[in-house]
Design a protein around this motif. Structure first.
Motif, mmCIF file in Angstrom:
data_model
loop_
_atom_site.group_PDB
_atom_site.id
_atom_site.type_symbol
_atom_site.label_atom_id
_atom_site.label_comp_id
_atom_site.label_asym_id
_atom_site.label_seq_id
_atom_site.Cartn_x
_atom_site.Cartn_y
_atom_site.Cartn_z
ATOM 1 N N UNK A 142 0.831 -1.218 0.000
ATOM 2 C CA UNK A 142 0.000 0.000 0.000
ATOM 3 C C UNK A 142 0.861 1.262 0.000
ATOM 4 N N UNK A 143 1.993 1.182 0.708
ATOM 5 C CA UNK A 143 2.902 2.349 0.686
ATOM 6 C C UNK A 143 3.518 2.516 -0.702
ATOM 7 N N UNK A 144 3.810 1.401 -1.353
ATOM 8 C CA UNK A 144 4.337 1.464 -2.720
ATOM 9 C C UNK A 144 3.294 2.090 -3.649
ATOM 10 N N UNK A 145 2.045 1.636 -3.491
ATOM 11 C CA UNK A 145 0.957 2.187 -4.321
ATOM 12 C C UNK A 145 0.823 3.700 -4.101
ATOM 13 N N UNK A 146 0.926 4.113 -2.845
ATOM 14 C CA UNK A 146 0.756 5.529 -2.512
ATOM 15 C C UNK A 146 1.878 6.370 -3.146
ATOM 16 N N UNK A 147 3.120 5.874 -3.026
ATOM 17 C CA UNK A 147 4.247 6.612 -3.628
ATOM 18 C C UNK A 147 4.071 6.690 -5.146
ATOM 19 N N UNK A 148 3.587 5.611 -5.718
ATOM 20 C CA UNK A 148 3.411 5.567 -7.169
ATOM 21 C C UNK A 148 2.300 6.517 -7.631
ATOM 22 N N UNK A 149 1.255 6.589 -6.836
ATOM 23 C CA UNK A 149 0.139 7.486 -7.157
ATOM 24 C C UNK A 149 0.630 8.949 -7.172
ATOM 25 N N UNK A 150 1.414 9.289 -6.135
ATOM 26 C CA UNK A 150 1.940 10.654 -6.067
ATOM 27 C C UNK A 150 2.918 10.918 -7.215
ATOM 28 N N UNK B 1 11.490 12.415 -17.878
ATOM 29 C CA UNK B 1 10.874 12.174 -16.570
ATOM 30 C C UNK B 1 9.348 12.164 -16.646
ATOM 31 N N UNK B 2 8.844 11.790 -17.823
ATOM 32 C CA UNK B 2 7.394 11.574 -17.956
ATOM 33 C C UNK B 2 7.166 10.064 -17.930
ATOM 34 N N UNK B 3 6.501 9.616 -16.876
ATOM 35 C CA UNK B 3 6.237 8.178 -16.724
ATOM 36 C C UNK B 3 4.726 7.973 -16.646
ATOM 37 N N UNK B 4 4.066 8.212 -17.781
ATOM 38 C CA UNK B 4 2.604 8.174 -17.727
ATOM 39 C C UNK B 4 2.045 6.748 -17.686
ATOM 40 N N UNK B 5 2.932 5.739 -17.711
ATOM 41 C CA UNK B 5 2.451 4.357 -17.558
ATOM 42 C C UNK B 5 2.278 3.967 -16.092
ATOM 43 N N UNK B 6 2.781 4.778 -15.161
ATOM 44 C CA UNK B 6 2.624 4.439 -13.737
ATOM 45 C C UNK B 6 1.146 4.193 -13.426
ATOM 46 N N UNK B 7 0.910 3.137 -12.682
ATOM 47 C CA UNK B 7 -0.468 2.798 -12.344
ATOM 48 C C UNK B 7 -0.441 2.094 -10.985
ATOM 49 N N UNK B 8 -0.992 2.752 -9.971
ATOM 50 C CA UNK B 8 -0.888 2.199 -8.615
ATOM 51 C C UNK B 8 -1.698 0.912 -8.436
ATOM 52 N N UNK B 9 -2.625 0.657 -9.357
ATOM 53 C CA UNK B 9 -3.379 -0.597 -9.236
ATOM 54 C C UNK B 9 -2.547 -1.780 -9.753
ATOM 55 N N UNK B 10 -1.477 -1.467 -10.428
ATOM 56 C CA UNK B 10 -0.617 -2.513 -11.002
ATOM 57 C C UNK B 10 0.841 -2.073 -10.805
ATOM 58 N N UNK B 11 1.268 -1.957 -9.526
ATOM 59 C CA UNK B 11 2.506 -1.211 -9.258
ATOM 60 C C UNK B 11 3.786 -1.791 -9.859
#
Ligand code: SF4
Length: 406
Positions: A180-188, A294-304
Motif C-alpha cells: 500500500x505504501x508502494x501504491x501511494x508513492x506511485x500514485x503521487x 521524466x514523464x512516466x505516464x504508464x505508472x499505475x498504482x493498481x498494477x505497481x
C-alpha cells in the motif's frame, strides 16, 4: 533585454533547499539513479539522494573541471561520464557545492545504494565506487536495452529484478515491504509526472512560456522528489503560472522566428549563455528528449510492479534507433519544430544520438534541418563557445532562408 521571467523559480529554490536540508534529519538514506526505482525506495521510508543531481550542480556551478583531475588520478578516464568523474573527484577532494548552494555540509551518507542501468552501465561503476567508500550495500536493476518494443517478456524480467531488491531495502530501512505504501508513492509520482508533462506541453503554444533551458532548472523536483506531495504541489503552481502566461499570450519571446528541438544532455556550464544566444536570435528551444525523460505516464498504482517496470524500461534513452525515430516524429509536429540541435556530448555516449548518422536519416525522413554541436554535460573543456555560436547562428540563418522560400 528580455524581461520575461517565471516567478515560480523562487519557490523552486525553497523546495530544493528544504529537500537537501532534510537529509540532516533523515533516519535512512538511499541513493538512486535519476530514472531508478524511486517509488519503491520511498515506500520503505528512505529519503532519496540522486548523485546525478549533484553532478548537474557541479556542472552548472562550473566546478566540475576542478574535481575531474582527482578522479582521473585515481584511475577513472577523463573520457567517461563527467557526472561520474566530477562527482568522484569532488568526493576525493572533500568538497561539494551543496555547502555554498543549500547549506548542506556534505553529501548524505547512504544506507543503501540502488541503480538502474536503463540509462547506461556507467552508473553501476559510479555507484559501486561509493558503495566501496561507504562500505554500503548496493543493489541494481539491469533491464534489457535498445529495444524496438518493450513487450511482456522484458517487463516480466524487470519485475523480477525489482522484487529481488526488496530484501536489501527491508534490511537497510528496517521496514517490511508494504504494497500500500508502494501504491501511494506511485500514485503521487504519477500525479507529479503528469503535471510535469503538462508543464512541458505548454511549450506547444507560441509564444512558448517555457524553454528547454527553463525546463532543465524546473525539472529538479521531478527528479529528486517524485513520489511526494511536495513535487505534486510544486508542479501545480508552476503549471498554473505557465497556463496563465499562455492565456495572456506572454512568452519567452514576443514573437518566435524559429522553434527548435534539443536532443541530448544539457551543457550545464553554458545554460545561461546558450539560452541568451537563442533568445537574442528570436529562437525558442521548445522541447527536448532530456526534459521528456521524466514523464512516466504508464505508472499505475493498481498494477505497481508491472507499471513501474514498463515505465522505467520504455524510456527514450533505453531504446533502439527505430523507436527513437518514432519518438522524434511524434514530437516534432506537436511542437511546431523548425530544426533540431543534437548535442554530441563527449563523455556521455549513451545520451548522444549523433554518432551513427541518425541526424542525417532524421532529415531525410522529416525534412527538418539538423545541427550537431560538440560539447559535454559537465566538462567545459570539450565545448568551444566561439565555434558553437558560429555554428548555431549559421544554422538559424539557414532555417530562416529555407522558410523564406516556403
Ligand atoms: S546517461 Fe550519460 S550522463 Fe547520465 S550517468 Fe550515464 S553516462 Fe553519465
Amino acid at each position: 533585454m528580455n524581461s520575461y521571467n517565471i516567478k515560480t523559480t523562487r519557490l523552486l529554490r525553497e523546495v530544493m533547499q528544504n529537500y537537501f536540508l532534510n537529509f540532516r534529519r533523515a533516519p535512512k538514506v538511499a541513493w538512486c539513479t535519476s530514472v531508478g526505482p524511486a517509488e519503491l525506495l520511498r515506500s520503505f521510508g528512505f529519503e532519496i539522494y540522486f548523485p546525478e543531481n549533484h553532478g548537474a550542480l557541479l556542472g552548472t556551478t562550473r566546478h566540475a573541471v576542478d574535481y575531474i583531475p582527482a578522479a582521473v588520478k585515481s584511475g577513472y578516464s577523463g573520457h567517461i561520464c563527467s557526472y561520474t568523474t566530477s562527482d568522484i573527484g569532488a568526493w576525493l577532494s572533500n568538497e561539494t557545492p551543496l555547502k555554498s548552494h543549500y547549506g548542506l555540509e556534505k553529501i548524505p551518507k547512504p544506507d543503501l545504494i540502488v541503480y538502474n542501468t536503463n540509462q547506461c552501465r556507467e552508473v553501476e561503476d559510479w555507484f559501486t565506487f561509493f558503495a566501496r567508500q561507504f562500505n554500503c550495500p548496493i543493489a541494481g536493476i539491469n533491464p534489457p536495452r535498445y529495444l524496438d518494443h518493450v513487450g511482456k517478456a522484458e517487463v516480466e524480467l524487470v519485475i523480477k529484478q525489482f522484487k529481488k531488491i526488496i530484501p536489501a531495502c527491508e534490511l537497510a530501512s528496517g521496514n517490511k515491504f508494504d504494497i500500500d505504501k508502494f501504491r501511494e508513492a506511485l500514485k503521487l509520482s504519477r500525479e507529479a509526472t503528469i503535471l510535469w508533462q503538462e508543464v512541458l506541453q505548454t511549450a506547444k503554444n507560441s509564444p512558448s512560456p517555457i524553454t528547454f533551458f527553463d525546463g532543465t532548472i524546473h525539472m529538479g523536483p521531478i527528479v529528486v522528489l517524485r513520489g511526494t506531495q511536495i513535487a505534486v504541489d510544486y508542479y501545480k503552481t508552476l503549471l498554473e503560472e505557465l497556463e496563465n502566461h499562455v492565456r495572456n499570450q506572454i512568452g519567452c519571446l514576443k514573437e518566435e522566428d524559429c522553434r527548435l528541438f534539443w536532443d541530448g544532455m544539457p551543457i550545464w556550464g553554458r545554460l545561461r549563455m546558450l539560452s541568451d544566444l537563442f533568445l537574442q536570435n528570436n529562437t525558442a528551444v521548445v522541447a527536448s528528449t532530456y526534459c521528456n525523460s521524466w514523464i512516466f505516464d504508464d505508472f499505475d498504482e493498481t498494477n505497481p510492479f508491472e507499471s513501474t517496470a514498463l515505465a522505467y524500461t520504455k524510456i527514450f534513452i533505453n531504446r533502439s534507433e527505430k523507436a527513437k525515430m518514432e519518438f522524434f516524429k511524434n514530437w516534432f509536429p506537436e511542437y511546431g519544430i523548425d530544426g533540431v540541435i543534437f548535442h554530441d556530448s563527449k563523455t556521455c555516449f549513451n545520451n548522444s544520438n549523433a554518432k551513427f548518422g541518425l541526424p542525417q536519416r532524421l532529415t531525410e525522413e522529416t525534412g527538418l534541418p539538423t545541427l550537431v554541436i560538440e560539447g559535454d554535460l559537465c566538462d567545459t573543456r570539450f565545448f568551444s563557445d566561439g565555434q558553437s555560436i558560429t555554428k548555431i547562428e549559421t544554422f538559424l540563418e539557414q532555417i530562416e532562408g529555407q522558410k523564406a522560400y516556403l
